[in-house]
Write an enzyme that holds these catalytic residues in place. Structure first.
Site, PDB file in Angstrom:
ATOM      1  N   HIS A  17       0.679  -1.147   0.051  1.00 18.34           N
ATOM      2  CA  HIS A  17      -0.118  -0.172   0.073  1.00 18.34           C
ATOM      3  C   HIS A  17       0.907   1.252   0.051  1.00 18.34           C
ATOM      4  CE1 HIS A  17       0.790   0.566   4.174  1.00 18.34           C
ATOM      5  NE2 HIS A  17       0.569  -0.680   4.520  1.00 18.34           N
ATOM      6  N   HIS A  20       4.065   1.361   2.002  1.00 17.83           N
ATOM      7  CA  HIS A  20       5.349   0.619   1.337  1.00 17.83           C
ATOM      8  C   HIS A  20       5.717   1.458   0.367  1.00 17.83           C
ATOM      9  CE1 HIS A  20       2.609  -2.485   3.344  1.00 17.83           C
ATOM     10  NE2 HIS A  20       3.554  -2.602   3.998  1.00 17.83           N
ATOM     11  N   CYS A 125       2.193 -10.433  19.899  1.00 20.85           N
ATOM     12  CA  CYS A 125       1.397  -9.801  19.059  1.00 20.85           C
ATOM     13  C   CYS A 125       1.999 -10.240  17.525  1.00 20.85           C
ATOM     14  CB  CYS A 125       1.422  -8.464  18.989  1.00 20.85           C
ATOM     15  SG  CYS A 125       0.585  -7.449  17.591  1.00 20.85           S
ATOM     16  N   CYS A 128       2.725  -7.372  15.057  1.00 19.71           N
ATOM     17  CA  CYS A 128       4.113  -6.979  15.185  1.00 19.71           C
ATOM     18  C   CYS A 128       5.251  -7.895  15.122  1.00 19.71           C
ATOM     19  CB  CYS A 128       4.389  -6.136  16.439  1.00 19.71           C
ATOM     20  SG  CYS A 128       3.430  -4.738  16.830  1.00 19.71           S
ATOM     21  N   CYS A 143      -2.609  -4.015  21.431  1.00 17.17           N
ATOM     22  CA  CYS A 143      -1.437  -3.221  20.632  1.00 17.17           C
ATOM     23  C   CYS A 143      -1.941  -2.165  20.099  1.00 17.17           C
ATOM     24  CB  CYS A 143      -1.155  -4.562  19.439  1.00 17.17           C
ATOM     25  SG  CYS A 143       0.197  -3.715  18.503  1.00 17.17           S
ATOM     26  N   HIS A 146      -1.998  -2.598  15.930  1.00 14.04           N
ATOM     27  CA  HIS A 146      -2.954  -3.415  15.456  1.00 14.04           C
ATOM     28  C   HIS A 146      -4.315  -3.792  16.027  1.00 14.04           C
ATOM     29  CE1 HIS A 146       1.046  -4.494  13.870  1.00 14.04           C
ATOM     30  NE2 HIS A 146       0.532  -4.691  12.883  1.00 14.04           N
ATOM     31  N   LYS A 296      -3.373   4.221  11.721  1.00 16.46           N
ATOM     32  CA  LYS A 296      -2.222   3.920  10.914  1.00 16.46           C
ATOM     33  C   LYS A 296      -2.856   2.800   9.666  1.00 16.46           C
ATOM     34  CE  LYS A 296       1.950   0.940  10.544  1.00 16.46           C
ATOM     35  NZ  LYS A 296       2.372  -0.283  10.546  1.00 16.46           N
ATOM     36  N   LYS A 299      -2.170  -3.529   6.497  1.00 15.73           N
ATOM     37  CA  LYS A 299      -2.745  -4.367   5.768  1.00 15.73           C
ATOM     38  C   LYS A 299      -3.538  -5.170   6.677  1.00 15.73           C
ATOM     39  CE  LYS A 299       1.563  -5.558   4.475  1.00 15.73           C
ATOM     40  NZ  LYS A 299       2.900  -5.893   4.138  1.00 15.73           N
TER      41      LYS A 299
HETATM   42  O1  ME8 Z   1       7.559  -4.280   9.830  1.00  9.56           O
HETATM   43  N1  ME8 Z   1       2.712   4.911   6.774  1.00  9.56           N
HETATM   44  O2  ME8 Z   1       6.969  -5.079   7.427  1.00  9.56           O
HETATM   45  P1  ME8 Z   1       5.986  -4.199   7.151  1.00  9.56           P
HETATM   46  C1  ME8 Z   1       4.255   5.028   6.556  1.00  9.56           C
HETATM   47  N2  ME8 Z   1       8.924  -7.047   7.743  1.00  9.56           N
HETATM   48  N3  ME8 Z   1       4.811   3.736   6.155  1.00  9.56           N
HETATM   49  C2  ME8 Z   1       4.380   2.706   6.421  1.00  9.56           C
HETATM   50  C3  ME8 Z   1       3.051   2.349   6.727  1.00  9.56           C
HETATM   51  C4  ME8 Z   1       2.236   3.683   7.117  1.00  9.56           C
HETATM   52  N4  ME8 Z   1       0.857   3.576   7.203  1.00  9.56           N
HETATM   53  N5  ME8 Z   1       2.636   1.145   6.771  1.00  9.56           N
HETATM   54  C5  ME8 Z   1       3.772   0.577   6.382  1.00  9.56           C
HETATM   55  C6  ME8 Z   1       7.750  -5.149   8.633  1.00  9.56           C
HETATM   56  N6  ME8 Z   1       4.918   1.339   6.053  1.00  9.56           N
HETATM   57  C7  ME8 Z   1       9.072  -6.004   8.562  1.00  9.56           C
HETATM   58  C8  ME8 Z   1      10.102  -5.139   8.387  1.00  9.56           C
HETATM   59  S1  ME8 Z   1      12.911  -4.918   8.344  1.00  9.56           S
HETATM   60  C9  ME8 Z   1      14.206  -5.616   8.632  1.00  9.56           C
HETATM   61  C10 ME8 Z   1      11.304  -5.752   8.652  1.00  9.56           C
HETATM   62  C11 ME8 Z   1       6.072   1.138   5.803  1.00  9.56           C
HETATM   63  O3  ME8 Z   1       5.290  -4.986   5.691  1.00  9.56           O
HETATM   64  C12 ME8 Z   1       7.103   1.731   6.686  1.00  9.56           C
HETATM   65  O4  ME8 Z   1       8.452   1.804   6.088  1.00  9.56           O
HETATM   66  O5  ME8 Z   1       5.007  -4.390   8.262  1.00  9.56           O
HETATM   67  C13 ME8 Z   1       7.105   0.763   7.625  1.00  9.56           C
HETATM   68  O6  ME8 Z   1       8.164   0.557   8.915  1.00  9.56           O
HETATM   69  C14 ME8 Z   1       7.059  -0.628   6.867  1.00  9.56           C
HETATM   70  O7  ME8 Z   1       6.159  -0.225   5.739  1.00  9.56           O
HETATM   71  C15 ME8 Z   1       6.612  -1.905   7.830  1.00  9.56           C
HETATM   72  O8  ME8 Z   1       6.523  -2.924   6.732  1.00  9.56           O
END
Ligand code: ME8
Length: 504
Positions: A17, A20, A125, A128, A143, A146, A296, A299
């Site tokens: 989304h 990302h 959680c 997370c 959480c 979430h 926030k 997904k």
């Molecule tokens: O946490 N606003 O993956 P993830 C801004 N796999 N940025 C956002 C966002 C939002 N509403 N939602 C997601 C993970 N992001 C782990 C990470 S790294 C070694 C492992 C972006 O799919 C932002 O960069 O939940 C956030 O930190 C990341 O997507 C989380 O992606």
């Protein structure tokens, strides 16, 4: 200088989304920004393909695991390719090269007695993929990210001790005030370090989580997803096998949102210390894009803005610009299709309007010739010098969220100032009076040269628009971080199609 810019690797439990897209666009903006300064940049992104969350989504899909992961990872790759994000490496943590490095780190820590086995009960959680303390939860015991109650999980696991490094990490943060930016997040991490740190549970029993990297010293367990995922940042650089590792690592930047501050700024530096690697040079942290419901976008919650829909509507570059221009430095920022349309209109009214009105004026009244032979007034020169020096000082700054936001804000501010300058000078009146022809040319040249400076500065944010504006003024060099006023030479302009046509 070599620089290394990373994004988080994204979970494959859903489609990408705007959140990302944002962090990955930010990395691409910084890559271009640094390249304009002559730096060599390696930019990595990818997908995080293990753990309970991915496992549950795979089970729900009914697909075999390899098919599920490949298909989900491809959604991210397709989006980033569609957005023409110029990453150098897209990692999938299911690849063998990554697994090899994770196993090497685990075996090394185990052999040195830094990983121990014990029983544990905690609140988990799944959103997370982390154990939570009661103090991490909101007033309803949920959480905060979430909106779900964590489950009580009780099991035997392997642990890595964090507490012996707590004081070192506190000292490191205090003595490196720009390690985590913006500074409020450094404060937040220091807050996390006020209390003793629990041991980090680095394994999951296979009877609960089968999707993961098997521990090299106990085949009943897989590696905890965060311990596995963080290592991507060094497995990508082929740690241990790459003579260039240090030259990238010593100028490395992790981009992330505040949801994953603790793993990146507490677990990861301690893991690195244990294996003899310095912390990443900088952590660049941003807030959330807030979707419907004022929470926030995620997904798991299903309140997302689909980047593909936005691109279909307005194209990639206005989306890039909107995201960089509108994220708050320390606050979360709302987003919706309506807000994106408003941002598009502002861009059309400022930069788009500026380009079209000055080029049409030159086309109509000067046979398309840039009036480069004119000498400027002191005020015109001062205006150009101000724009040049503003962008010069932004381009001297290091990679930081504040820098990207300042750049986009300055592009808007300069375009608006130029539109005002153009309107106040009324060149359409001047051109009708033969005695005012010199003044007409001064106004036109000042506007064109300022537009050239703005277009150069714009390159990391909207590379195609930048090149198209420059080409319309017969400037064909690739933009570099050189902002020198009055460099626009004579030549023939072309009036292009509007950069930001009416959306309907
Ligand atoms: O946490 N606003 O993956 P993830 C801004 N796999 N940025 C956002 C966002 C939002 N509403 N939602 C997601 C993970 N992001 C782990 C990470 S790294 C070694 C492992 C972006 O799919 C932002 O960069 O939940 C956030 O930190 C990341 O997507 C989380 O992606």
């Amino acid at each position: 200088m070599k620089k290394y810019i990373t994004t988080p690797i994204y979970y494959t439990n859903g489609a990408p989304h705007i959140g990302h897209a944002y962090t990955t666009i930010l990395a691409d903006v910084f890559k271009k920004f640094e390249q304009m300064k002559g730096n060599e940049v390696f930019f990595s992104t990818g997908t995080d393909e293990h753990g309970q969350k991915n496992q549950h989504s795979c089970e729900a899909s009914g697909l075999p695991i390899d098919t599920f992961l490949a298909q989900q990872s491809q959604l991210f790759k397709d989006l980033f390719d569609r957005m023409e994000l110029n990453y150098d490496h897209f990692i999938r943590t299911s690849c063998d090269d990554h697994k090899k490095v994770v196993r090497r780190v685990l075996q090394d820590l185990y052999d040195r007695g830094l990983i121990i086995k014990k029983s544990y009960e905690g609140l988990y959680c799944e959103g997370c993929e982390q154990f939570k303390k009661k103090t991490d939860l909101d007033e309803n015991g949920l959480c905060p990210d979430h909106k779900k109650a964590p489950k009580v999980v009780s099991e035997e696991n392997y642990f890595f001790r964090l507490e012996p490094h707590r004081q070192w990490l506190k000292d490191y943060i205090i003595s490196h005030p720009d390690w985590i930016t913006p500074a409020n997040y450094a404060k937040e991490v220091l807050g996390m370090l006020e209390e003793p740190l629990d041991d980090l549970c680095i394994s999951r029993p296979k009877n609960r989580v089968w999707l993961g990297i098997e521990l090299p010293f106990d085949s009943d367990f897989v590696t905890y997803i965060w311990f596995d995922a963080l290592i991507n940042y060094i497995s990508i650089l082929k740690w241990g096998e790459n003579a260039d590792f240090n030259s990238y690592w010593q100028n490395s930047y992790h981009l992330l949102a505040k949801d994953i501050l603790k793993p990146h700024c507490v677990y990861w530096p301690i893991m690195l210390k244990a294996i003899g690697i310095d912390p990443v040079k900088h952590c660049v942290v941003h807030g959330y894009w807030i979707g419907e419901g004022g929470v926030k976008m995620s997904k798991s919650l299903g309140n997302v803005v689909d980047p593909n829909e936005v691109i279909d509507l307005m194209g990639v570059e206005p989306l890039r610009f909107y995201l960089i221009n509108n994220m708050g430095v320390t606050s979360d920022s709302p987003i919706s299709i309506g807000l994106l349309k408003q941002g598009y209109k502002q861009l059309a009214n400022s930069l788009g309007n500026l380009q079209m009105r000055v080029l049409k004026m030159v086309d109509k009244n000067l046979a398309g010739q840039i009036p480069a032979d004119v000498s400027l007034t002191a005020d015109d020169e001062a205006l150009l010098q101000k724009i040049a020096s503003d962008f010069t000082s932004i381009y001297k700054k290091d990679i930081a969220l504040e820098t990207a936001i300042e750049l986009a804000n300055k592009v808007m501010e300069s375009s608006n100032a130029l539109n005002t300058y153009f309107a106040n000078n009324e060149p359409w009146v001047l051109v009708k009076v033969p005695a005012q022809m010199e003044r007409f040319k001064q106004v036109v040249y000042t506007t064109l040269d300022a537009l050239r400076l703005i277009a150069i500065a714009l390159y990391p944010l909207m590379p195609k628009a930048s090149e198209s504006i420059l080409q319309s003024m017969a400037v064909n060099q690739k933009p570099t971080a050189q902002f020198v006023a009055k460099q626009l030479s004579s030549g023939q302009i072309t009036v292009p199609q509007p950069l930001f046509p009416f959306l309907g």
